[in-house]
Design a protein around this motif. Structure first.
Motif, PDB file in Angstrom:
ATOM      1  N   VAL A 110     -41.806  13.760 -19.687  1.00 38.17           N
ATOM      2  CA  VAL A 110     -40.724  14.749 -19.782  1.00 38.17           C
ATOM      3  C   VAL A 110     -41.245  16.042 -20.390  1.00 38.17           C
ATOM      4  O   VAL A 110     -42.302  16.060 -21.016  1.00 38.17           O
ATOM      5  CB  VAL A 110     -39.562  14.231 -20.669  1.00 38.17           C
ATOM      6  N   GLU A 111     -40.508  17.100 -20.175  1.00 35.49           N
ATOM      7  CA  GLU A 111     -40.798  18.344 -20.876  1.00 35.49           C
ATOM      8  C   GLU A 111     -40.496  18.112 -22.352  1.00 35.49           C
ATOM      9  O   GLU A 111     -39.534  17.412 -22.675  1.00 35.49           O
ATOM     10  CB  GLU A 111     -39.872  19.452 -20.338  1.00 35.49           C
ATOM     11  N   GLU A 112     -41.253  18.730 -23.253  1.00 33.55           N
ATOM     12  CA  GLU A 112     -41.024  18.524 -24.689  1.00 33.55           C
ATOM     13  C   GLU A 112     -39.587  18.830 -25.076  1.00 33.55           C
ATOM     14  O   GLU A 112     -39.011  18.214 -25.950  1.00 33.55           O
ATOM     15  CB  GLU A 112     -41.936  19.445 -25.534  1.00 33.55           C
ATOM     16  N   PHE A 160     -32.471  12.908 -21.228  1.00 34.07           N
ATOM     17  CA  PHE A 160     -33.357  11.823 -20.818  1.00 34.07           C
ATOM     18  C   PHE A 160     -32.518  10.633 -20.340  1.00 34.07           C
ATOM     19  O   PHE A 160     -32.755  10.054 -19.281  1.00 34.07           O
ATOM     20  CB  PHE A 160     -34.259  11.424 -21.989  1.00 34.07           C
ATOM     21  N   ILE A 161     -31.509  10.308 -21.105  1.00 40.11           N
ATOM     22  CA  ILE A 161     -30.662   9.156 -20.765  1.00 40.11           C
ATOM     23  C   ILE A 161     -29.874   9.417 -19.479  1.00 40.11           C
ATOM     24  O   ILE A 161     -29.813   8.581 -18.584  1.00 40.11           O
ATOM     25  CB  ILE A 161     -29.704   8.853 -21.940  1.00 40.11           C
ATOM     26  N   LEU A 184     -32.838   8.405 -16.726  1.00 40.81           N
ATOM     27  CA  LEU A 184     -32.467   6.997 -16.579  1.00 40.81           C
ATOM     28  C   LEU A 184     -31.211   6.831 -15.738  1.00 40.81           C
ATOM     29  O   LEU A 184     -30.850   5.721 -15.383  1.00 40.81           O
ATOM     30  CB  LEU A 184     -32.263   6.352 -17.957  1.00 40.81           C
ATOM     31  N   ARG A 185     -30.540   7.932 -15.437  1.00 41.48           N
ATOM     32  CA  ARG A 185     -29.288   7.927 -14.665  1.00 41.48           C
ATOM     33  C   ARG A 185     -28.223   7.032 -15.294  1.00 41.48           C
ATOM     34  O   ARG A 185     -27.414   6.408 -14.606  1.00 41.48           O
ATOM     35  CB  ARG A 185     -29.531   7.517 -13.190  1.00 41.48           C
ATOM     36  N   LEU A 186     -28.244   6.967 -16.617  1.00 43.14           N
ATOM     37  CA  LEU A 186     -27.173   6.271 -17.333  1.00 43.14           C
ATOM     38  C   LEU A 186     -26.174   7.348 -17.738  1.00 43.14           C
ATOM     39  O   LEU A 186     -26.306   7.988 -18.778  1.00 43.14           O
ATOM     40  CB  LEU A 186     -27.725   5.536 -18.558  1.00 43.14           C
ATOM     41  N   ALA A 222     -26.909  11.968 -29.341  1.00 39.05           N
ATOM     42  CA  ALA A 222     -28.066  12.121 -28.458  1.00 39.05           C
ATOM     43  C   ALA A 222     -28.253  13.556 -27.977  1.00 39.05           C
ATOM     44  O   ALA A 222     -29.294  13.901 -27.446  1.00 39.05           O
ATOM     45  CB  ALA A 222     -27.931  11.189 -27.262  1.00 39.05           C
ATOM     46  N   CYS A 223     -27.246  14.397 -28.192  1.00 33.82           N
ATOM     47  CA  CYS A 223     -27.365  15.785 -27.751  1.00 33.82           C
ATOM     48  C   CYS A 223     -28.103  16.630 -28.760  1.00 33.82           C
ATOM     49  O   CYS A 223     -28.456  17.756 -28.496  1.00 33.82           O
ATOM     50  CB  CYS A 223     -25.985  16.397 -27.557  1.00 33.82           C
ATOM     51  N   ASN A 224     -28.282  16.106 -29.964  1.00 31.60           N
ATOM     52  CA  ASN A 224     -28.834  16.949 -31.027  1.00 31.60           C
ATOM     53  C   ASN A 224     -30.196  16.446 -31.483  1.00 31.60           C
ATOM     54  O   ASN A 224     -30.581  16.630 -32.623  1.00 31.60           O
ATOM     55  CB  ASN A 224     -27.853  17.025 -32.205  1.00 31.60           C
ATOM     56  N   MET A 225     -30.887  15.775 -30.594  1.00 33.71           N
ATOM     57  CA  MET A 225     -32.246  15.339 -30.919  1.00 33.71           C
ATOM     58  C   MET A 225     -33.088  15.327 -29.661  1.00 33.71           C
ATOM     59  O   MET A 225     -32.589  15.224 -28.539  1.00 33.71           O
ATOM     60  CB  MET A 225     -32.219  13.957 -31.566  1.00 33.71           C
ATOM     61  N   LEU A 226     -34.379  15.442 -29.863  1.00 29.48           N
ATOM     62  CA  LEU A 226     -35.297  15.419 -28.727  1.00 29.48           C
ATOM     63  C   LEU A 226     -35.510  13.986 -28.281  1.00 29.48           C
ATOM     64  O   LEU A 226     -35.446  13.050 -29.096  1.00 29.48           O
ATOM     65  CB  LEU A 226     -36.644  16.002 -29.150  1.00 29.48           C
ATOM     66  N   ALA A 227     -35.787  13.824 -27.012  1.00 31.90           N
ATOM     67  CA  ALA A 227     -36.158  12.498 -26.518  1.00 31.90           C
ATOM     68  C   ALA A 227     -37.347  11.987 -27.339  1.00 31.90           C
ATOM     69  O   ALA A 227     -37.420  10.805 -27.687  1.00 31.90           O
ATOM     70  CB  ALA A 227     -36.512  12.574 -25.043  1.00 31.90           C
TER      71      ALA A 227
END
Ligand SMILES: Cc1cc2nc3c(=O)[nH]c(=O)nc-3n(C[C@H](O)[C@H](O)[C@H](O)COP(=O)(O)OP(=O)(O)OC[C@H]3O[C@@H](n4cnc5c(N)ncnc54)[C@H](O)[C@@H]3O)c2cc1C
Ligand code: FES
Ligand code: FES
Lengths: 159, 786, 265
Positions: free
Chosen positions: A18-20, A27-28, A32-34, A60-65
């Motif tokens: 993934v891009e940083e 990502f999710i 992952l198409r979840l 999950a919106c406020n952190m990097l994968a």
């Protein structure tokens, strides 16, 4: 420069380049198409993106994968039993009509499970206070609170 | 066999399983192959001339497919966005309708206005490139306040409206009303602002345009409350595309509250651009974009007066309102502060004469349109604040003054055009005062006082007009669309039923409620009924969901289609049973010959319709599939009584809601669980308006000060109480289900109840919404100083 | 978000080396402020150095005199810690009032004080309890650490490793939340250290500050009435759509009074 990220999502190991700057929620949703994990804001307030990371609810919106590298993630798709039987919290939401449009629901359910794990026998006041990271614009929270109070002992009995 | 009648029972919702397990499919969840991503360049200024736009750097950036500006849109012959309701000015002129461009043409008129669009392979690339679009603005003075915009010398938004006035509209007999005021024993006058709100459905708006060269047709996935209207406006008025070549799908939609009724420029741009670049184009709003680009609600400045006789009987009401419609006329903007507002000023009372004058004004703010309640919350606020204040001034109990003035005989013709078919206002008020234990209030007030807190109680008895219709009346009032609804009932050979409705569900639970209605009427299990909505290719037509109209209008259309199915079924059954059609009756899913034991079940009739070996071919076509359109003969009039108790902390001014009682009359109720949910949600939005929500603009620069959730305060679980809810029932007299609609009631009735309670607690006459802690604290301090 | 490069630091030294190499690089702790700002494109570091996996930075130790909390300790851990609850319940309570549960599960003490948001809660604890901030280079006294709006005494390349909170005789924190963001509109930490009394206010001004007049009055008599009539001047306080400076000044008194009441319970 793409980076490699690996984690376990709903019990399955996953990894991708993934891009940083990829957020965990993207990502999710996109890799992952979840798509049960939603995005409702850009200031980390609405809670629609709430997932469980290593047993704790996080946004999950406020952190990097990359910040979830190696972590165990559970999304709403991983909450029901493998045969599709609803988790007691999901069942209580259905029973008490704790959802309308359903958009806040995945984050709300995950947050609620986290809540009753920490407060197995919560008062209404505690439930309302602990829901401060999750917005619902449809239900007025009334039935969400009812559902959580009802599910708490059942969730406690699960473990 | 057990009766299949499940009307009036709290059946659990069919749609919940998918939502609870992450299986819902909202627009942003749709991922067409090779999708590209659109990012809109938006105006940072409230008012500015566009001197030039340089797009070359952006166009050359990595991943970018295209950059379009207003010029490209104009060259393509794409028109501006239309307004669906023509209001005629007091001097007989049509309202001023300035063009509402899809992308700005030469000028921007509010912060967040669409100026250009960048389309790239990824969202990151589109965002990066959007920053490379250089727009040369000449900043102009801005005006954000409706009253200011009418003053001489105010900045002018549109050439065709040099005084920034869209229309001045009036209803009622002014001379008569003025006369009554001159001689009345008592008059009460209030001046207030109905605060501007930002809807904030938790799902942001989203749209995906997808042109297929193979079919020479477009598909638009869009978070919309009414896909057919969206398609009609887009094809017939804006893009000039053939309507049958545009397929609009509104899949699961994460709340609307009005904000997703309208046709927005983004929807047009992604649809058009998908053909230009021959790739699907996807756009999902950031929350920050939602704040400045979703239609806002309310924003009235009002002077309201009530004239009473010495016994507290209402004699006349006089209302002057300035409605801020924002920079452009959104789809239904013009009818909200007029048709949906002034006609409700009779409330639940027999006030014999009413005059209301509304001035609609353009300002450098986001367009304002219908938001949950749309006009009716504003009307209720006027009436119920006036009534409560008059009661206090005349030292009459606020419940008593209402009782003295309630309409008790129906049908009742109000002086502001509506004909109420039925109601029982004493019943809801009695129930509310009981449920709220008003009798024990004095004691609770003492207890609060002992804790150093100020307690107050407030009432609100609202009425609303729902199920907007009939088309002929609406048309004569300026509506440019019909207001019927369509439904189709398709019985399959196996006896299973698919129902297609033009209503749209974005939280209301149509998939359950409508299935209850159909299953009950056909006498088949609910699992055998599937409800389809939100897809213009599947559903014949639809007006969508807003104004609490779905069950009253959409539900009735379905009932009519079901009745046609039953009628045809009787013919088939008569043939099968070798009986006369008139002797066949239908109940609980079985066709019977009256007075005999001959019967055939619904399933057998369905099978016969599709396998017509033994069939009355001379009289009937095969198949069992019926449509119906329903155009109601009148509005429905839900009404109710709310009682609210608050406690104010005098040290900080913070209000806590100690009790909130709502007793509503929605006519017949199909699913009480769902109805209660609608009330709870509505109440919370009403509480939000009264206590914490309020859109703010900087008056000098026109910048939006409440542009994120860190500044615009939405209610959280902690901010609302455990509601006490009940219903009373007077069935609607003019639809077969006897239903009235329930979606907006809470938002309509709650603000006045709360503000009445807070003003009672702190002993002031009036207070601005939202009643934030500081607002209340200041009012207390001022009272002390006085 | 603008593009950047990302790496995980092995230990504090490794992180410091990274910062030394790229002066524009930024440390990433919980990301609850930094990622949020980057998403809105308000911050654009070319490189992020993630402290997330450095275990030496995480944890809580209490020796009866001081509670020492590692920079990467999450707010939720502080709020739930039995050690903290026993030694300085006011600190555990303060941590429990930061943001919401999900934010507390990610946000860290080090990140919060390095960021020094004018409405953040921790600065009131650090100053109010007279804590000492420890970095990879030195120890910084609380009173010298917070310099101004989003500004601290940290030098470029300096990394907070822990904060040491002396255990007070009694203390309490009272927060009046800005209703939308839930940050502190006004937050007041009152601590009776045994030697003296400290009153630290966050949210009201551009940066956390002490109220000497209240401290003196409480030093004489630790009772709510001692502060009930002490008003801080509203000049220089924050004024925005949520609260005027005048109202914030008023709330400082109310919250201080309530904090003293709570500390006495
Ligand atoms: C929805 C929401 C609500 C919030 N509500 C509140 C609230 O009520 N009260 C409150 O106080 N805060 C609140 N916060 C902020 C939250 O507490 C953050 O966690 C905190 O401000 C920053 O901590 P962090 O670990 O996330 O740091 P990061 O965001 O990772 O970093 C913040 C800054 O500190 C620097 N930094 C991080 N660690 C170190 C270190 N060890 N040494 C030197 N520099 C370092 C970073 O480089 C960056 O500049 C809220 C945040 C959100 C998203
Ligand atoms: S999307 Fe994560 S909090 Fe709103
Ligand atoms: S159910 Fe719609 S936002 Fe919660």
């Amino acid at each position: 420069m793409p980076v490699k990220v690996s984690m376990t999502v709903n019990g399955k190991p996953v990894s991708a380049e993934v891009e940083e700057r990829t957020l965990l929620v993207n990502f999710i949703r996109e890799h992952l198409r979840l798509t049960g994990t939603h995005v409702g804001c850009d200031t980390a307030q609405c809670g629609a993106c709430t997932i469980e990371m290593n047993g704790d609810a996080v946004k999950a919106c406020n952190m990097l994968a990359m910040q979830a590298e190696g972590a165990k993630i559970t999304t709403i798709e991983g909450i029901a039993a493998a045969d599709g039987t609803l988790h007691p919290m999901q069942e209580a939401f259905r029973e008490h009509h704790a959802l309308q449009c359903g958009f806040c629901t995945p984050g709300m359910v995950i947050s609620a499970i986290d809540l009753v794990r920490r407060h197995p026998n919560p008062s209404e006041e505690v439930v309302r206070a602990e829901l401060d990271g999750n917005f619902c614009r449809c239900t007025g929270y009334h039935n969400i609170v009812k559902a959580i109070l009802d599910a708490a002992p059942k969730v406690a009995a699960m473990r | 066999m057990a009766s299949m009648n499940i009307i009036g029972t709290s059946v659990k919702r069919t749609e919940d399983y998918r939502f609870l397990t992450g299986g819902g499919q909202y627009t942003d969840d749709v991922a067409p192959h090779h999708a590209t991503y659109a990012v809109f360049v938006r105006s940072p200024h409230a008012h500015a001339k566009i001197k030039g736009i340089k797009t070359d750097k952006a166009a050359k950036a990595r991943g970018v497919h295209a950059v379009y500006t207003g010029d490209d849109i104009a060259k393509a012959g794409i028109n501006g966005l239309p307004c669906g309701w023509l209001i005629t000015d007091v001097n007989g002129q049509p309202m001023k309708e300035p063009p509402y461009p899809v992308l700005a043409q030469g000028k921007v008129r509010h912060v967040g206005e669409r100026v250009a669009v960048v389309i790239a392979d990824t969202l990151h690339e589109a965002r990066d490139a959007a920053e490379l679009v250089e727009v040369d603005y000449e900043v102009l003075p801005a005006v954000v306040n409706g009253a200011e915009a009418r003053k001489k010398g105010a900045p002018v938004l549109h050439e065709i409206a040099p005084d920034n006035t869209c229309y001045v509209w009036a209803i009622g007999d002014k001379a008569k009303v003025d006369d009554v005021f001159k001689s009345a024993a008592h008059t009460t006058k209030l001046e207030f602002v109905n605060n501007r709100l930002i809807p904030n459905a938790i799902e942001p708006r989203a749209a995906i345009g997808n042109y297929s060269r193979a079919e020479d047709a477009y598909t638009l996935h869009v978070a919309s409350q009414n896909p057919h209207v969206e398609r009609l406006l887009m094809t017939a008025f804006v893009m000039g595309l053939p309507e049958h070549k545009v397929h609009v799908i509104a899949p699961d939609v994460g709340g609307g509250f009005g904000s997703k009724i309208y046709l927005y420029g983004e929807d047009v741009v992604v649809t058009w651009a998908s053909k230009q670049i021959n790739r699907p184009v996807k756009w999902t709003a950031d929350r920050v974009e939602s704040f400045s680009s979703d239609a806002h609600g309310r924003d009235h400045v009002t002077t309201a007066e009530l004239a009473l006789d010495k016994d507290g009987k209402f004699l006349a009401m006089r209302v002057h309102t300035t409605a801020n419609v924002g920079a452009y006329l959104s789809t239904f903007a013009s009818c909200v502060p007029t048709i949906l507002y002034a006609t409700l000023l009779a409330g639940q009372y027999t006030t014999p004469v009413i005059y209301c004058e509304v001035t609609a004004v353009f300002t450098n703010t986001t367009p304002v349109d219908a938001y949950r309640g749309a006009g009716r919350p504003e009307a209720t606020y006027v009436v119920e604040r006036l009534v409560e204040t008059a009661a206090r001034e005349m030292k009459i109990d606020p419940a008593e003054i209402r009782r003295r003035n309630f309409i008790k005989e129906f049908p009742y013709q109000t002086p502001v055009a509506l004909l109420y078919d039925t109601g029982n206002y004493n019943a809801t008020l009695d129930a509310a005062t009981k449920l709220g234990d008003v009798a024990g209030y004095a004691k609770r007030k003492e207890q609060s006082k002992a804790r150093g807190k100020l307690r107050g109680i407030g009432y609100s008895c609202y009425i609303e007009a729902c199920g907007i219709a009939p088309s002929s009346v609406a048309g004569s009032l300026g509506a440019r669309a019909g207001l019927y609804e369509a439904g189709e009932v398709r019985v399959h050979p196996t006896g299973k039923v698919t129902v297609f409705t033009g209503s749209h569900s974005h939280g209301q639970g149509h998939e359950t409620t409508f299935a209850q209605v159909v299953a009950s009427r056909l006498g088949i299990p609910m699992d055998d009924v599937h409800i389809v909505h939100g897809d213009t290719s599947k559903i014949l037509f639809g007006m969508g969901t807003y104004g609490s109209r779905s069950i009253a209008v959409g539900g009735t259309a379905i009932v009519k289609a079901v009745d046609k199915v039953i009628a045809k079924g009787k013919k088939i059954a008569a043939h099968l049973m070798e009986a006369a059609e008139n002797d066949v009756e239908f109940s609980d899913g079985i066709f019977r010959v009256t007075g005999t034991d001959k019967q055939v079940p619904f399933g057998q009739v369905a099978l016969t319709a599709y396998v017509p070996h033994n069939y009355p071919h001379d009289k009937l076509e095969p198949g069992l599939n019926e449509n119906a359109f329903y155009d109601p003969s009148n509005f429905t009039f839900p009404a109710g009584s709310y009682v609210c108790e608050v406690e104010v902390d005098p040290d900080t001014g913070k209000t806590s809601i100690e009790s909130f009682v709502a007793v509503d009359d929605f006519g017949k109720i199909i699913n009480p669980m769902i109805v209660e949910g609608q009330v709870q949600g509505g109440l919370t939005q009403g509480i939000g308006q009264a206590l914490m929500e309020g859109c703010r603009y900087d008056s000098a620069s026109g910048q939006l000060l409440t542009g994120t959730l860190t500044d615009y305060c939405l209610p959280r679980a902690e901010d609302v109480p455990h509601f006490k809810i009940d219903t009373r029932e007077t069935p609607c007299t003019h639809n077969p289900l006897g239903v009235k609609g329930c979606g907006e009631a809470g938002a309509i009735g709650a603000p006045a109840a709360l503000m009445n309670a807070i003003t009672d607690a702190i002993g002031v006459r009036d207070l601005a919404m939202p009643a934030t802690a500081e607002t209340v604290w200041r009012a207390i301090a001022m009272k002390k100083a006085a | 978000m603008y593009a950047f490069t990302y790496r995980k630091a092995k230990d504090v030294k490794d992180a410091a080396a990274g910062l030394a190499k790229n002066a524009d690089a930024k440390l990433l702790a919980g990301g609850q402020s930094l990622i949020a700002a980057m998403k809105l494109r308000l911050s654009a570091p070319p490189e992020l150095i993630d402290l997330g996996t450095i275990s030496e930075l995480r944890g809580i130790k209490s020796d009866g005199k001081n509670v020492v909390i590692g920079a990467m300790t999450r707010h939720a851990e502080v709020a739930a810690s039995t050690d903290v609850k026993k030694a300085i319940p006011a600190l555990a309570y303060l941590a429990s009032q930061i943001g919401d549960r999900m934010v507390r599960n990610m946000g860290t003490l080090g990140g919060a004080i390095a960021h020094n948001d004018p409405a953040a809660d921790y600065p009131a604890a650090v100053v109010g309890l007279g804590a000492t901030v420890e970095t990879n280079k030195r120890k910084i006294d609380a009173d010298a650490f917070f310099k101004g709006i989003y500004e601290t005494a940290l030098d470029p390349g300096e990394i907070i490793t822990s904060v040491s909170f002396p255990i007070p005789k009694r203390a309490a924190y009272m927060k009046f939340k800005q209703p939308a963001s839930r940050f502190a509109m006004v937050g007041v930490m009152v601590a009776d250290t045994g030697k003296d009394v400290r009153v630290a206010v966050t949210g009201a001004g551009p940066c956390v500050f002490r109220v000497k007049e209240m401290e003196q009055a409480l030093g004489k008599k630790f009772a709510p009435d001692s502060v009930a009539n002490i008003k801080v001047p509203d000049k220089g306080l924050n004024s925005d759509i949520h609260a005027s400076a005048e109202y914030r000044a008023h709330l400082v008194t109310v919250m201080a009074k309530r904090a003293v009441e709570a500390a006495l319970k």
